[in-house]
Design an enzyme around this catalytic site. Structure first.
Site: not given
Ligand code: 1CP
Length: 359
Positions: A30, A34, A43, A79, A154
């Site tokens: 990640r 943010r 964003r 994502d 999910y």
């Molecule tokens: O790593 C990076 O910089 C690339 C961006 C990235 C990655 C690798 C995003 C963008 N999502 C992911 C993978 C992801 N998405 C995972 C696996 C990694 C982890 O465990 O953290 C998971 C579980 C998700 C699902 C997801 N999407 C969540 C988690 C929800 C939960 O169940 O706790 C969330 C909050 C999102 C939205 C999201 N995806 C990515 C970002 C930066 C965000 C946050 C919203 C935003 O900033 O716009």
């Protein structure tokens, strides 16, 4: 190794292959997100999925942490849910919640209607982003997909969950349906990752973030065979295959046995213990507690050094966090960590000496 006209820093790939490195490589799960004011600014105009569908913008966001933090690898900005849409299930990414399905997957018919999609047809923008990045990045690009258990959680729960009741009951009570779901997800994600490598990704990571919620015997019976098949399929590509989940200390040996060439470790398991579990034929990646980035710099530095000492006891180590960067993290703290990792002397990696020889 070169991408386009640029000489590429390849210490990340060398460490994945357990070859000697000049410096310990570092990237952060990640790492685009943010914590970065420039990302927050983007964003304000674009949703996360808008960014993913716009190759030029997506490539820019993917590259931002490489330029700002000096990390040794980029990870595609996307994502894990993006291919779930391509399999035929609608979802939204909700602020402060995460992925929410329009309708959860519960029945035999729901599973039958999932499509093992063609990446070039359904997600051309992802592959275009990768092709663009592969020609311009000064570091290797990591492609990724969600792991089958995490995606299923999910889809079946309908959103984030604490205890995965519906998912685990489906798995235990209807192993026939669960098997069909795992087969489709693992085949679709293997195909998706293969397309990412063919477009120019130099390594792939499977984020099976929530698989550590399973008992060891449930993992072995209901998930491991599909991971093994996925990894065997991808092994033909000859790129590093990273498998990661949180709370997976008890599963690490199985991760290596299933064919991961790099095993991601969360912060709960010390890296020397992780090494005992996985053996010496794989690389390790991890595992600073992401919360330690909120401590004062001197405290953070001690935490980073502890991780580095344990990680570099044997060849094949990539510094990372034990899970993703938290959204309120201070960018300057991430920059400090990169600098400390890069100035650390990776004795075991260059000289291949043991802890006793070094003492
Ligand atoms: O790593 C990076 O910089 C690339 C961006 C990235 C990655 C690798 C995003 C963008 N999502 C992911 C993978 C992801 N998405 C995972 C696996 C990694 C982890 O465990 O953290 C998971 C579980 C998700 C699902 C997801 N999407 C969540 C988690 C929800 C939960 O169940 O706790 C969330 C909050 C999102 C939205 C999201 N995806 C990515 C970002 C930066 C965000 C946050 C919203 C935003 O900033 O716009």
């Amino acid at each position: 190794m070169r991408n386009g006209d640029f000489a590429v820093n390849n210490r990340f790939l060398r460490a994945c292959r357990r070859e000697p490195v000049d410096r310990v490589p570092v990237w952060f799960m990640r790492q685009a997100g943010r914590y970065d004011p420039e990302y927050r600014h983007i964003r304000e105009t674009y949703t996360l999925l808008d960014i993913c569908r716009e190759p030029e913008l997506c490539a820019r966001v993917t590259r931002m942490p490489v330029d700002k933090l000096g990390v040794d690898a980029a990870i595609l900005f996307s994502d894990i849910m993006v291919p779930v849409g391509a399999m035929g299930m609608s979802f939204s990414l909700q602020e402060h919640v995460g992925p929410v399905m329009e309708r959860p997957l519960r029945t035999e018919e729901d599973i039958a209607s999932l499509r093992v999609f063609e990446p070039e047809e359904e997600l051309p923008f992802v592959l275009e982003t990768i092709r663009h990045l592969a020609n311009t990045l000064p570091v290797p690009l990591i492609g990724f997909a969600g792991g089958p258990f995490t995606l299923a959680s999910y889809m079946v729960e309908g959103g984030p969950s604490r205890d995965y009741v519906h998912t685990k009951v489906l798995m235990l009570a209807r192993p026939d349906l669960w098997g069909r779901l795992m087969s489709k997800l693992s085949q679709a994600m293997a195909r998706y990752l293969r397309a990412q490598v063919q477009a120019g990704a130099s390594a792939v990571q499977i984020f099976d973030s929530w698989v550590g919620s399973l008992s060891v015997h449930a993992f072995r019976a209901h998930v491991k065979p599909y991971i093994q098949a996925m990894l065997a399929d991808l092994a033909q590509l000859g790129v590093p295959l990273i498998y990661f989940g949180v709370h997976t200390g008890e599963l690490l040996a199985d991760f290596a046995e299933a064919g991961a060439t790099v095993v991601g470790v969360d912060w709960r398991t010390p890296l020397d213990r992780a090494r005992q579990r996985v053996g010496t034929s794989v690389a390790l990646q991890g595992n600073l507690d992401p919360v330690s980035l909120f401590a004062p710099p001197d405290v953070l530095r001690r935490e980073v050094e502890t991780v580095l000492w344990l990680g570099t006891e044997s060849p094949g180590y990539i510094f990372n966090l034990g899970h993703g960067v938290k959204p309120t993290t201070d960018l300057a703290q991430l920059q400090r960590v990169v600098e400390w990792v890069h100035t650390f002397e990776p004795k075991a990696q260059t000289a291949h000496c043991t802890k006793e020889e070094r003492a």
